[in-house]
Design a protein around this motif. Structure first.
Motif, short mmCIF file in Angstrom:
data_model
loop_
_atom_site.label_atom_id
_atom_site.label_comp_id
_atom_site.label_asym_id
_atom_site.label_seq_id
_atom_site.Cartn_x
_atom_site.Cartn_y
_atom_site.Cartn_z
N SER A 1 2.68 4.88 -0.53
CA SER A 1 2.21 6.26 -0.40
C SER A 1 2.70 7.08 -1.58
O SER A 1 3.88 7.02 -1.92
N TRP B 1 -2.40 6.62 3.03
CA TRP B 1 -3.32 5.75 3.76
C TRP B 1 -2.61 4.63 4.50
O TRP B 1 -3.02 4.24 5.59
N SER C 1 -3.45 12.75 12.18
CA SER C 1 -2.91 11.42 12.51
C SER C 1 -2.65 11.27 14.00
O SER C 1 -3.04 10.27 14.61
N TYR D 1 -2.60 16.72 7.92
CA TYR D 1 -2.35 15.27 7.97
C TYR D 1 -1.61 14.90 9.25
O TYR D 1 -1.98 13.95 9.94
N ALA E 1 -3.08 4.07 8.40
CA ALA E 1 -3.66 2.82 8.88
C ALA E 1 -2.72 2.11 9.86
O ALA E 1 -3.16 1.62 10.91
N TRP F 1 0.85 -1.19 0.00
CA TRP F 1 0.00 0.00 0.00
C TRP F 1 0.89 1.24 0.00
O TRP F 1 0.92 1.99 0.97
N VAL G 1 -3.12 10.85 -0.29
CA VAL G 1 -3.21 10.58 1.15
C VAL G 1 -2.36 9.35 1.45
O VAL G 1 -2.52 8.32 0.81
#
Length: 143
Positions: A38, A45, A119, A115, A49, A36, A43
Motif C-alpha cells: 500500500s 487495494w 471498507s 476509505y 481485498a 501488493w 488506494v
C-alpha cells in the motif's frame, strides 16, 4: 447420562486450533501485503481485498456451519480454527484504520474517512449477500 467430551471439544485443543489458524492467516496476509504493498498516496487495494475476501469467506463458512448442525465436535473445531484463527489473522482492520488515519493526517481527510467507511460497509454488505445466498441455496436443498 452425561456425554463424554470428544478430543476436539477439549479447551486446550480448541485454543491450539485458533493459534494454528491465526498463524497461517497472518502468514497469508503478510505474503499478500508484501506482494501488493500500500502506498500512502494511493488506494490500499491489498488491505481492501484482504478484508473483503475475509468477510466473504467468514460469512460463507459460518452460514454453512449453522446449516450443518450444532456447534460441537468437528464443526466447532472448523469454526474456531478457520473462522476465528485463520480469518481473524488474515483480515486486518488494524491496517485499515492505520491507512485511513495516514490519509487523514496527510490532509486527505475526506479520502481517509471515505476509505474507512467504504471498507466497513462493503464488508458488511458482502457478508449479508453471502448469508442470504447460502440460506437460499441451503433452503432449496432441504425442500
Amino acid at each position: 447420562m452425561a456425554m463424554r467430551s470428544g478430543f476436539l471439544d477439549r479447551r486446550p485443543v480448541l485454543v491450539g486450533l485458533v493459534f494454528l489458524g491465526g498463524c497461517l492467516g497472518t502468514l497469508i496476509r503478510s505474503v499478500i501485503a508484501h506482494a501488493w504493498p500500500s502506498r500512502a498516496d494511493g488506494v490500499p487495494w491489498g488491505t481492501l481485498a484482504i478484508n473483503l475476501v475475509g468477510a466473504f469467506v467468514l460469512a460463507t463458512l459460518l452460514e454453512l456451519l449453522v446449516h450443518a448442525g450444532p456447534d460441537r465436535g468437528v464443526r466447532r473445531a472448523v469454526r474456531l480454527c478457520i473462522g476465528t484463527g485463520l480469518l481473524g489473522g488474515f483480515t486486518t482492520y488494524s491496517a485499515l484504520t492505520v491507512e485511513a488515519g495516514q490519509r487523514v493526517m496527510s490532509g486527505q481527510w475526506l479520502w481517509g474517512i471515505a476509505y474507512l467507511l467504504t471498507s466497513v460497509a462493503a464488508g458488511a454488505l458482502l457478508a449479508w449477500v453471502v448469508i442470504a445466498a447460502v440460506r437460499c441455496v441451503m433452503g432449496k436443498r432441504s425442500s
